[in-house]
Write an enzyme that holds these catalytic residues in place. Structure first.
Site, short mmCIF file in Angstrom:
data_model
loop_
_atom_site.label_atom_id
_atom_site.label_comp_id
_atom_site.label_asym_id
_atom_site.label_seq_id
_atom_site.Cartn_x
_atom_site.Cartn_y
_atom_site.Cartn_z
N GLU A 11 -12.73 2.60 4.80
CA GLU A 11 -12.19 2.32 5.50
C GLU A 11 -11.55 4.00 5.89
O GLU A 11 -10.56 4.58 5.70
CB GLU A 11 -10.14 2.02 5.26
CG GLU A 11 -8.98 2.10 6.06
CD GLU A 11 -8.20 2.05 5.69
OE1 GLU A 11 -7.88 2.61 4.83
OE2 GLU A 11 -7.21 1.30 6.64
N GLU A 38 0.79 -1.30 0.18
CA GLU A 38 0.12 -0.20 -0.09
C GLU A 38 0.94 1.59 0.12
O GLU A 38 1.93 0.92 0.40
CB GLU A 38 -0.86 0.05 1.15
CG GLU A 38 -2.05 1.17 1.53
CD GLU A 38 -2.88 1.03 2.21
OE1 GLU A 38 -2.49 -0.14 3.18
OE2 GLU A 38 -3.71 1.76 2.78
O1 LIG Z 1 -2.54 4.05 8.40
C1 LIG Z 1 -3.09 3.71 7.11
O2 LIG Z 1 -3.47 4.57 7.06
C2 LIG Z 1 -3.93 2.45 6.41
O3 LIG Z 1 -4.43 3.04 5.18
C3 LIG Z 1 -3.13 1.25 7.31
O4 LIG Z 1 -3.59 0.41 6.19
#
Ligand SMILES: O=C(O)C(=O)CO
Length: 290
Positions: free
Chosen positions: A276, A181
């Site tokens: 998220e 990521e």
């Molecule tokens: O730390 C963050 O902002 C994330 O998206 C971790 O996966």
């Protein structure tokens, strides 16, 4: 929906049931334990909470260190990372989770990336507690772009790539994919991967089919990326998608990202899309009815 950032008013073990109650069948989470090797009792308790709630864990972060105090992954800390790989893959295997997220880890002091703040960032370069900024204290010795900082970064990259390959081999045993990521540098000033291009470069270096991109559209948009273009051109390389709006990291529609178009594009995406975002108080999911 992400149980590390939503339902944070509840103890972790109550969050799977809360997600089910809110109508979700799939959940994801960051590594929820204090260290890489939680007790069997703690692992069993989490597993039961998820199974008893009847939700599917679809994505799990490897241990990323002390996130609250600025850590952002352990890929360059071999002993800790490899110890955790066995535990995390074991848990994922028992729960049928097929996505494991390996955050890269902050750049070491002396790295070019310890100066990674994006233009306009409100935070200083070394805002993470305990971080140092060697080029400002020892001019010339560790300045961004110097031979020394390039060596530090290259050394870290070799270690990260080897550890990712190890994780991917273990993940393959349970049919899982490891994702990498990119994070935005405003909130993660020492994290070295701040664009999809940089994350894909690492993925290419590993060169294994089950290592893919985690397209966190919030982080990427915050770094100025064309997220619609990314979904068009890199769909085959994306292993997992996460959404939140920019600015603010709230629910889709709370900011200025083109979520109508994004969700239209994601209509053909076969994986899960992780929610998220941060939300306090009731109504966290009302946007889904609108
Ligand atoms: O730390 C963050 O902002 C994330 O998206 C971790 O996966």
């Amino acid at each position: 929906m992400n149980l590390s950032i939503l339902f944070t008013d509840l103890p972790l073990l109550e969050r799977p049931a809360a997600a089910a109650e809110a109508g979700f069948t799939a959940v994801e989470m960051w590594w929820p334990f204090d260290g890489p090797t939680p007790s069997d009792r703690d692992l069993r308790a989490l597993q039961s909470a998820i199974e008893d709630a009847g939700v599917q864990l679809v994505a799990l972060n490897f241990d990323a260190g002390d996130m609250a105090n600025g850590d952002r992954g352990m890929l360059t800390q071999t002993d800790r990372f490899l110890t955790n790989v066995d535990v995390a893959v074991g848990l994922a295997g028992r729960l049928g989770c097929r996505i494991l997220n390996a955050l890269y880890g902050n750049a070491a002091p002396g790295s070019a990336h310890s100066h990674n703040a994006a233009p306009g960032s409100a935070r200083p370069h070394n805002a993470v507690p305990g971080s140092a900024c060697p080029s400002s204290t020892h001019p010339g010795s560790g300045a961004p772009g110097s031979a020394r900082t390039r060596d530090v970064d290259a050394g870290h990259r070799r270690v990260a790539v080897a550890n990712l390959a190890h994780a991917a081999k273990r993940a393959a045993d349970i049919g899982a994919t490891v994702v990498v990521e990119a994070l935005n540098s405003h909130e993660n000033p020492r994290y070295p991967l701040t664009s999809s291009r940089q994350a894909l470069e690492v993925i290419d270096q590993v060169g294994m089919d089950n290592v893919k991109l985690l397209a966190d559209l919030y982080h990427l948009h915050r770094m100025g990326e064309d997220v619609l273009g990314l979904l068009d051109t890199q769909a085959h390389r994306i292993g997992h998608v996460q959404v939140a709006d920019d600015p603010g990291r709230g629910y889709p529609g709370s900011g200025r990202m083109p979520y109508t178009e994004i969700f239209n594009k994601l209509g053909t995406y076969e994986g899960h899309v992780g929610l998220e975002y941060r939300h306090e108080g009731p109504g966290a999911f009302d946007w889904r009815n609108g």
